[in-house]
Write an enzyme that holds these catalytic residues in place. Sequence first.
Site, short mmCIF file in Angstrom:
data_model
loop_
_atom_site.label_atom_id
_atom_site.label_comp_id
_atom_site.label_asym_id
_atom_site.label_seq_id
_atom_site.Cartn_x
_atom_site.Cartn_y
_atom_site.Cartn_z
CG ASP A 14 -2.08 0.88 0.99
OD1 ASP A 14 -1.98 1.94 0.45
OD2 ASP A 14 -3.17 0.69 1.88
CG ASP A 108 -3.80 3.91 -2.99
OD1 ASP A 108 -4.54 2.95 -2.99
OD2 ASP A 108 -4.04 4.91 -2.05
CD GLU A 109 -5.82 -1.28 -1.59
OE1 GLU A 109 -5.34 -2.22 -0.48
OE2 GLU A 109 -6.85 -0.92 -1.45
#
Length: 395
Positions: A14, A108-109
């Site tokens: 993350d 974003d992960e």
Amino acid sequence: MEMLDNKRYVAHLDLDTFFVSVERLKNSELEGRPLIVGGMSDRAVVSACSYETRRFGVHSAMPMKLALRLCPHAIVLRGDMDSYSYYSRLVTDVVRDTVPLMEKASVDEFYVDLTGVDRFFGCSKFMVELKNKIKKESGLPISYALASNKLISKVATDDAKPDGMREIAHGLEKSYLAPLRIQRMPGIGEKTSTLLQQMGVRTIKLLSEIPVPMMQNLLGKNGVELSRKANGIDPSPIIPYSEQKSIGSEETFMQDTIDMVFLQSELIRMTEKLTFQLRKQQRLTGCVTVKLRYANFDTVSKQMVIPYTASDAVLLKKTKELFLKLYEKRILVRLIGVRFSHLVQGSQQINLFEDTEEAVRLYQAMDAMRARYGEEAVKRAISLPKGELKKRVGS
């Protein structure tokens, strides 16, 4: 962590406070200062915030006016979708080129399956080197957790932040989850959390002890799923990432046409339908394609890579731009189509800095009506055929 051949190894990565980290990468003077990414007016909403502002109670989707009341010394920055999408794709390329199997869970992960890597390299060492590689090639801080499944790795990543790492050994899944608040469990929203707390269930340990039949009676299929997760069990696979994942819509007309008003109304109708589907599935698109087939069956298409979004306003603008580049005047059109690809999981958070709180509520209300009464329940007037518009206005 003992590495055995028959065990599964899954890591969750993350990017820490992603939007904020990108802004600091662009301007090092912002490092360590309280930042809010969002709209520039009091009527806007918070898209993202730094750890320095979270200490004051600021969080994403909060009205900007309230956020600045809680943290009046915060620096407010208008979000930059182009930059966030650029760095999301950059990190995606680094991960995809390094690991055997990757799932892009959002902008974003990521999840990566390292099963088997322990025999040749060692999962712990591999993840440390991947973290360092991401930092070196993107400049962004990233946290990760390594565990036996997606659930445990995702929950543990929160404990690794900021810019850290965590490992949960095989066999310790249930004991790791036990003391955590039920709100930490993916799949437990505000409504379910309130219901469980009214029953006195505040920790995952207590949740794991509720008999499965009782959970099923209480929450249906979701109750059975939550019971399984509370015991640390999650067999869900890594879904291989592919830029080709897409949704689309096409319309072949009964009669070929050069009516620009009609063609653009069809384009708007299809785009609105697809953007609703994106938001319903909590997805964002990073590429738009418009397709035309002429009366002589010549078929042309044009695509555009764009910042990740699920916004009507942005996608309507992009599809119209592509249509105008494609369309040759005076040639009859037989078919028109719209397709969104490069799909990733994610909320509309990435566009919150474009909208006021009222606009966000309006989108939510429109989507709620579509979910209840069907995708055609709410439309822009321009997307309605002339006859239907007159009929609706007159009724």
